[in-house]
Enzyme design. Structure first.
Site, PDB file in Angstrom:
ATOM      1  CG  HIS B  56      -2.046   1.005   1.454  1.00 27.67           C
ATOM      2  ND1 HIS B  56      -3.204   0.527   1.791  1.00 27.67           N
ATOM      3  CD2 HIS B  56      -2.021   2.104   0.598  1.00 27.67           C
ATOM      4  CE1 HIS B  56      -3.999   1.703   1.647  1.00 27.67           C
ATOM      5  NE2 HIS B  56      -3.227   2.687   1.023  1.00 27.67           N
ATOM      6  CG  HIS B  58      -1.204   6.659  -1.743  1.00 27.74           C
ATOM      7  ND1 HIS B  58      -2.199   6.332  -2.400  1.00 27.74           N
ATOM      8  CD2 HIS B  58      -1.501   6.211  -0.552  1.00 27.74           C
ATOM      9  CE1 HIS B  58      -3.273   5.719  -1.858  1.00 27.74           C
ATOM     10  NE2 HIS B  58      -3.005   5.571  -0.427  1.00 27.74           N
ATOM     11  CG  LEU B  59       5.042   4.979  -5.800  1.00 28.18           C
ATOM     12  CD1 LEU B  59       5.396   3.972  -6.688  1.00 28.18           C
ATOM     13  CD2 LEU B  59       5.879   5.166  -4.659  1.00 28.18           C
ATOM     14  CG  HIS B 177     -10.218   3.394   1.894  1.00 30.51           C
ATOM     15  ND1 HIS B 177      -9.133   4.195   2.066  1.00 30.51           N
ATOM     16  CD2 HIS B 177     -11.381   3.992   2.398  1.00 30.51           C
ATOM     17  CE1 HIS B 177      -9.568   5.563   2.916  1.00 30.51           C
ATOM     18  NE2 HIS B 177     -10.867   5.361   3.150  1.00 30.51           N
ATOM     19  CG  HIS B 230      -5.871   2.153   5.578  1.00 34.68           C
ATOM     20  ND1 HIS B 230      -7.199   1.779   5.773  1.00 34.68           N
ATOM     21  CD2 HIS B 230      -5.601   2.430   4.618  1.00 34.68           C
ATOM     22  CE1 HIS B 230      -7.807   2.439   4.438  1.00 34.68           C
ATOM     23  NE2 HIS B 230      -6.773   2.785   4.002  1.00 34.68           N
ATOM     24  CG  ASN B 276      -9.542   8.617   5.425  1.00 27.66           C
ATOM     25  OD1 ASN B 276     -10.214   8.240   6.249  1.00 27.66           O
ATOM     26  ND2 ASN B 276     -10.073   8.808   4.393  1.00 27.66           N
ATOM     27  CG  ASP B 303      -2.433   4.772   3.545  1.00 29.17           C
ATOM     28  OD1 ASP B 303      -2.312   5.118   2.470  1.00 29.17           O
ATOM     29  OD2 ASP B 303      -3.360   5.028   4.463  1.00 29.17           O
ATOM     30  CG  HIS B 307      -0.499  15.038   1.342  1.00 37.44           C
ATOM     31  ND1 HIS B 307      -1.432  15.156   0.263  1.00 37.44           N
ATOM     32  CD2 HIS B 307      -1.121  13.908   2.236  1.00 37.44           C
ATOM     33  CE1 HIS B 307      -2.028  13.807   0.371  1.00 37.44           C
ATOM     34  NE2 HIS B 307      -2.037  13.357   1.276  1.00 37.44           N
TER      35      HIS B 307
HETATM   36 ZN   LIG Z   1      -7.039   4.185   2.176  1.00 41.55          ZN
END
Ligand SMILES: [Zn+2]
Lengths: 326, 428
Positions: B56, B58-59, B177, B230, B276, B303, B307
């Site tokens: 998990h 995020h790229l 999710h 998650h 989240n 996760d 940002h």
């Molecule tokens: Zn998620």
């Protein structure tokens, strides 16, 4: 005295009583022909309002002007609060302009706390209402109003609200006024009961220093003050209650209900009132209702807060007398 | 490629051994191995693990290259000891077609720091209405196995049921999710004592638990496997435990931050703690640790959600949700699970490498540290202690909740198929 006023919970009993005593001095000055004090002469206070609230803004502005402060009104509403950049940018702009204090109203809970604690600005920050979090000067003016009415302007000096029973009715969930009042009234020794439909009470409030009841009629005879909170009609669209009529029947204050209150008990409302919803015109216009006094007391209380935060620790009375002697 | 001899490392935390890498493969594991012709890495006191696998991540590429790219994200992964990451589908455009997943997959190949396995969206545009071309994504060069609308919940029960059924044809898995959307409208933090006081919109545990309960029952009904992203509450743990006891084919992940931080941190209104699902209570944290230890929760997943600074340098309500996690995950796991005695290093290897590779059907990862296996390896110095300094991060973003916090453990070397991607804690 603390550096900022962010939450009513941050005030000790002695600090709160000092503010109320100082507000009493301010009220006396306001009865004189010359209402102005020189206390904040040469200081600049900015009213930074990210949310519309003419009432609160005017109240702060009147307080600032009576203390001879220079006032900047900054209405940031509409200047894209969706991306919060503007809070930081605005803060730094004000800092660069040499503002001595910032009064902030913001729709996001915690915005004043962020402003005071993020290193964006050095000046003292006064919370004029943030989201559904806190509105400490409202709680102070409410406590001031209760002390004046239930104890007396002179007899009240130096006193807290020990033993007074205060009932707060309405949309507790979305109310910064309720949160602030619970904190401050508890600090001042009052016994607080919150009354609302269960849908309008927050989950997780079990540890709050107050009682909770769903039955307004049962609580009224044991109340020295009943504070009605505004309930927005839109809430019924989110199923918080079925209809306006049902809300009024169960939780609204009308003449019959007011008759159940002890003779000396007062009715309060932070305004603006929704007549016919949480309060009937009969109650709103009765002499037991302190709404108009609360507005006047708001100016005195905010003068006291500004004076104590910016001016020093001594009672304002010395300044008042100096002015009088001139 | 020349040979590398890792000398005296505790393989999975066991007795010190030498590990000889030749080319892309582990040639031998034993004691007193010859260092002839080999670069020697003295690994006294260090732990050798199979390369970590994140299910998990995020790229952000394509679309939000201001926060992360495949290159910076895989560099961060390497520094954190990861040799494979699953790139989540909530990019711009969404990874809901063979074209986008192949693009991400190719960028991963070019980066060379870590294998990138794209995750495909379950529904077109993550909108929860129409199934994306799951088969095409699976058959693409990216070979997608894991499908997720992460960031959003597949909340329509029929769409979820169909997705669970459909991916059975190619042994795929839907990673949910779990967030009931109506119960979380305007949600800003865990709903409880702290939210009541702070006046921030509540994200109730039941919004997660009700979806998990529904999805394990759906998975049972249609005989599919389902993965829960998650997990964050004690109640979710109970539901997954119950589902497993019934023989339902469910796997679950927990993030490092949910094993360490609580909603008490939100009292600072510092959006670096906004994530989240939200940070929960100490009771939830303890239940999650216990569940990870006893196997109810199968894996740790980061996760990792980068940002840019401006999206966090603002008031709480306006801030973006998410934390970076690739470069701190192993330290947090050592701190919360190993140093507390809940898990040994073999257990860590299971939950951060073997199990995630198995869920993602990822060949060549999560393999035993033994002769003939691909040399995907992570060397950790467990004795190290030091404050987290985001200035050292390879990630393009710095939104870590651990800044300045002293954490144990440091990845000293990472090997991707025999090639060092990290040497002495620095990118190779
Ligand atoms: Zn998620």
């Amino acid at each position: 005295m603390m550096r900022h006023l962010i939450s009513a919970a941050d005030l000790t009993r002695d600090e709160a009583v000092l503010i109320l005593d100082t507000a009493e001095e301010m009220a006396r000055v306001s009865d004189r022909p010359i209402k102005k004090l020189p206390a904040l002469r040469g200081r600049t206070v900015c009213n930074l309002f990210f949310e519309d609230s003419t009432r609160t803004r005017i109240s702060f502005e009147a307080a600032e002007k009576r203390l001879s402060a220079d006032v900047i009104n900054f209405a940031a509403k509409g200047s894209s609060v969706s991306k919060g950049e503007s809070l930081k940018d605005t803060a730094q702009t004000l800092e660069a302009m040499g503002v001595d204090a910032v009064v902030i109203r913001h729709g996001a809970s915690g915005a004043p706390y962020r402003l005071a604690n993020s290193g964006w600005i050095d000046a003292p920050v006064i919370n004029a209402g943030d989201g559904t979090h806190q509105h400490p000067t409202q709680a102070l003016l409410d406590a001031f109003t209760m002390r004046r009415r239930l104890i007396g302007p002179d007899a009240g000096i130096g006193q807290d609200l020990s033993g007074k029973r205060v009932t707060v009715v309405g949309d507790i969930l979305h109310s910064r006024v309720a949160r602030s009042n619970v904190d401050l009234l508890h600090t001042l020794g009052a016994e607080v009961t919150l009354v609302a439909p269960p849908t309008l009470l927050p989950v997780g409030m079990d540890s709050w220093p107050c009682e909770v009841s769903y039955d307004l009629d049962a609580v009224l005879p044991k109340s020295d003050a009943v504070m009605m909170l505004r309930v927005q009609r839109e809430r019924m669209n989110a199923a918080f209650f079925p209809t306006e009529r049902e809300y009024s029947r169960r939780y609204g204050l009308d003449g019959d209900r007011m008759a159940k209150m002890p003779e000396h008990a007062i009715v309060m409302h932070p305004g603006p009132m929704v007549r016919g919803m949480e309060i009937t015109a009969e109650v709103a216009d009765s002499p037991r209702c302190t709404v108009v006094e609360q507005v006047a007391n708001g100016v005195h209380t905010r003068m006291a807060v500004l004076y104590l935060l910016l001016g020093g620790n001594e009672p304002a009375v010395t300044h008042a007398r100096t002015e009088e002697g001139k | 490629m020349s040979k590398i001899l890792i000398r005296g490392a505790k393989v999975l935390g066991g007795e010190p051994q030498d590990v000889l890498i030749d080319g892309e493969t582990i040639e031998a594991v034993g004691s007193g191995l010859s260092d002839e012709g080999a670069t020697v890495i003295e690994a006294d006191g260090q732990i050798l693990l199979p390369g970590l696998v994140d299910l998990h991540t995020h790229l952000r590429e394509p679309g939000r290259e201001d926060s992360e790219t495949v290159l910076t994200g895989t560099k961060a992964a390497a520094r954190g000891g990861w040799t494979a990451v699953h790139a989540m589908a909530n990019t711009f455009p969404v990874a809901d077609t063979a074209g986008v997943v192949e693009q991400v997959w190719r960028l991963g190949k070019e980066s060379g720091y870590c294998d990138v396995q794209p995750v495909g969206a379950v529904t077109v545009g993550l909108e929860g209405k129409q199934l994306a071309e799951l088969g095409a994504m699976h058959e693409s060069a990216a070979g997608v196995v894991v499908f997720s609308d992460d960031g959003k919940c597949v909340d329509d029960a029929v769409i979820m049921r169909r997705a669970l059924e459909y991916v059975k044809a190619f042994d795929g898995v839907v990673a949910q999710h779990a967030q009931e959307p109506r119960l979380t409208e305007g949600a800003q933090m865990n709903e409880g004592v702290v939210s009541a006081e702070l006046g921030l919109g509540g994200w109730p545990a039941v919004a997660e638990e009700s979806i998990i309960a529904r999805d394990v029952l759906l998975a049972e009904h249609v005989g599919s496997r389902v993965h829960i992203c998650h997990l964050s509450t004690a109640g979710s743990v109970e539901i997954v435990r119950w589902a497993k006891s019934r023989g339902i084919d469910v796997t679950a992940e927990v993030t490092p931050h949910h094993l360490l931080l609580t909603d008490e941190m939100v009292r600072t209104y510092n959006p670096v703690y906004k994530v989240n699902p939200p940070l929960r209570t100490q009771n939830d944290v303890m239940a999650l640790r216990e569940a990870l230890a006893d196997g109810t929760i199968d894996i740790v997943a980061t996760d990792h959600a980068p940002h840019p600074h401006e999206d966090k340098d603002c008031e709480w309500a306006a801030a973006a949700m998410g934390m970076v996690g690739l470069e701190t995950a192993l330290s947090v796991i050592q701190h919360t699970m190993v140093d507390t005695g809940l898990l040994d290093w073999a257990g860590v290897a299971q939950r951060m490498s073997v199990n995630p590779a198995k869920i993602g059907r990822l060949a060549g990862h999560g393999r035993p540290v033994s002769a003939g296996e691909p040399a995907n390896l992570t060397l950790v110095d467990p004795a190290y202690r030091g404050p987290v300094d985001s200035a050292e991060f390879a990630s393009r973003s710095r939104n870590t909740p651990y800044e300045g916090l002293e954490l144990p453990g440091r990845v000293t070397h990472t090997f991707l198929r025999g090639r060092a991607t990290v040497i002495d804690g620095k990118l190779a």
